[in-house]
Design a protein around this motif. Structure first.
Motif, PDB file in Angstrom:
ATOM      1  N   GLU A   1       5.775  10.576   2.363  1.00 51.97           N
ATOM      2  CA  GLU A   1       5.239   9.998   1.124  1.00 51.97           C
ATOM      3  C   GLU A   1       3.872   9.356   1.348  1.00 51.97           C
ATOM      4  O   GLU A   1       3.064   9.256   0.430  1.00 51.97           O
ATOM      5  N   SER A   2       3.639   8.904   2.587  1.00 53.91           N
ATOM      6  CA  SER A   2       2.429   8.120   2.865  1.00 53.91           C
ATOM      7  C   SER A   2       1.212   8.980   3.174  1.00 53.91           C
ATOM      8  O   SER A   2       0.172   8.455   3.546  1.00 53.91           O
TER       9      SER A   2
ATOM     10  N   SER B  68       0.020  13.424  -4.919  1.00 56.81           N
ATOM     11  CA  SER B  68      -1.046  13.033  -3.983  1.00 56.81           C
ATOM     12  C   SER B  68      -1.542  14.185  -3.108  1.00 56.81           C
ATOM     13  O   SER B  68      -1.626  14.074  -1.889  1.00 56.81           O
TER      14      SER B  68
ATOM     15  N   CYS C  85      -3.350   1.829   3.062  1.00 52.92           N
ATOM     16  CA  CYS C  85      -2.865   0.945   4.138  1.00 52.92           C
ATOM     17  C   CYS C  85      -3.971   0.833   5.181  1.00 52.92           C
ATOM     18  O   CYS C  85      -3.950   1.508   6.218  1.00 52.92           O
TER      19      CYS C  85
ATOM     20  N   CYS D 146       0.841  -1.205   0.000  1.00 51.46           N
ATOM     21  CA  CYS D 146       0.000   0.000   0.000  1.00 51.46           C
ATOM     22  C   CYS D 146       0.874   1.253   0.000  1.00 51.46           C
ATOM     23  O   CYS D 146       2.076   1.182   0.276  1.00 51.46           O
ATOM     24  N   ASN D 147       0.271   2.391  -0.338  1.00 48.89           N
ATOM     25  CA  ASN D 147       1.031   3.642  -0.434  1.00 48.89           C
ATOM     26  C   ASN D 147       0.678   4.679   0.627  1.00 48.89           C
ATOM     27  O   ASN D 147       1.535   5.435   1.048  1.00 48.89           O
ATOM     28  N   PHE D 148      -0.612   4.711   1.017  1.00 45.65           N
ATOM     29  CA  PHE D 148      -1.064   5.828   1.858  1.00 45.65           C
ATOM     30  C   PHE D 148      -1.700   5.350   3.161  1.00 45.65           C
ATOM     31  O   PHE D 148      -2.525   4.433   3.152  1.00 45.65           O
ATOM     32  N   ASP D 149      -1.303   6.006   4.258  1.00 44.81           N
ATOM     33  CA  ASP D 149      -1.895   5.621   5.545  1.00 44.81           C
ATOM     34  C   ASP D 149      -2.658   6.749   6.223  1.00 44.81           C
ATOM     35  O   ASP D 149      -3.196   6.576   7.301  1.00 44.81           O
TER      36      ASP D 149
ATOM     37  N   LYS E 260      -4.088   0.869  -2.786  1.00 43.47           N
ATOM     38  CA  LYS E 260      -3.197   1.995  -2.465  1.00 43.47           C
ATOM     39  C   LYS E 260      -3.265   2.396  -1.003  1.00 43.47           C
ATOM     40  O   LYS E 260      -2.450   3.170  -0.523  1.00 43.47           O
TER      41      LYS E 260
END
Ligand code: ZN
Ligand code: ZN
Length: 183
Positions: A71-72, A100, A180, A2-5, A178
């Motif tokens: 980045e997340s 983003s 998290c 995943c990319n985003f939390d 994408k």
């Protein structure tokens, strides 16, 4: 992977804690990741077009990119001023999938804008739809042909009112890869 939390909301010359708390809570519910308030800033001084009496959406994105520290994180800007992009009369919002970050304008989400009696819960719901839609773009989602899906393109407020604030099954499949998501 995943990319985003998390989603962070930054407001531009807008102070409405109740409204922002609503957006944070619902965004977190829909995306199943955390959502926090970042801060409030003045409007970008170089974004205003005095002839159009509108603000250039892109300038808000430039400002939001500078706020990114991880980045997340996805950063969503919220403003009450009217936004435009060259070649378009107006935009409800705009996103940069590369960085983003996204911005939404609440200006045209009020019934009052259309000379109708103001409806606060309708205004909140429209704002949530535009917020999730632009966040969807930051996740790399494109417009969806399903008129009920939040990723359906809104040409006018009528389209916004027809759709829901949720992703259709197809779009959710793409979005959740994408995210998290907390288990
Ligand atoms: Zn869109
Ligand atoms: Zn969809």
């Amino acid at each position: 992977m995943c990319n985003f939390d998390r989603v962070l909301i930054k407001t531009f010359s807008l102070n409405d804690k109740y409204f922002i708390d609503f957006l944070l809570k619902k965004i977190s519910e829909v995306l199943k990741i955390d959502a926090y308030y970042l801060n409030n800033s003045p409007l970008p001084y170089d974004a205003y077009d005095g002839f159009r009496k509108q603000f250039l959406a892109e300038k808000f994105l430039e400002n939001l990119i500078l706020e990114k520290s991880e980045e997340s994180e996805i950063i969503l800007g919220v403003t009450s001023v009217d936004l435009y992009e060259p070649g378009l009369n107006f935009v409800f919002g705009m996103a940069s999938p590369f960085y983003s970050v996204a911005i939404i304008s609440t200006k045209r989400l009020h019934n009052l804008f259309y000379a109708l009696p103001e409806d606060k819960s309708l205004f909140f719901e429209r704002s949530l739809k535009e917020a999730i839609h632009e966040i969807g773009h930051t996740l790399g989602l494109e417009h969806c042909p399903n008129p009920k899906c939040v990723m359906h393109f809104s040409n006018s407020i009528v389209d916004t009112d027809k759709k829901s604030y949720n992703f259709c099954d197809n779009c959710w499949e793409k979005a959740k890869d994408k995210l998290c998501i907390k288990v």
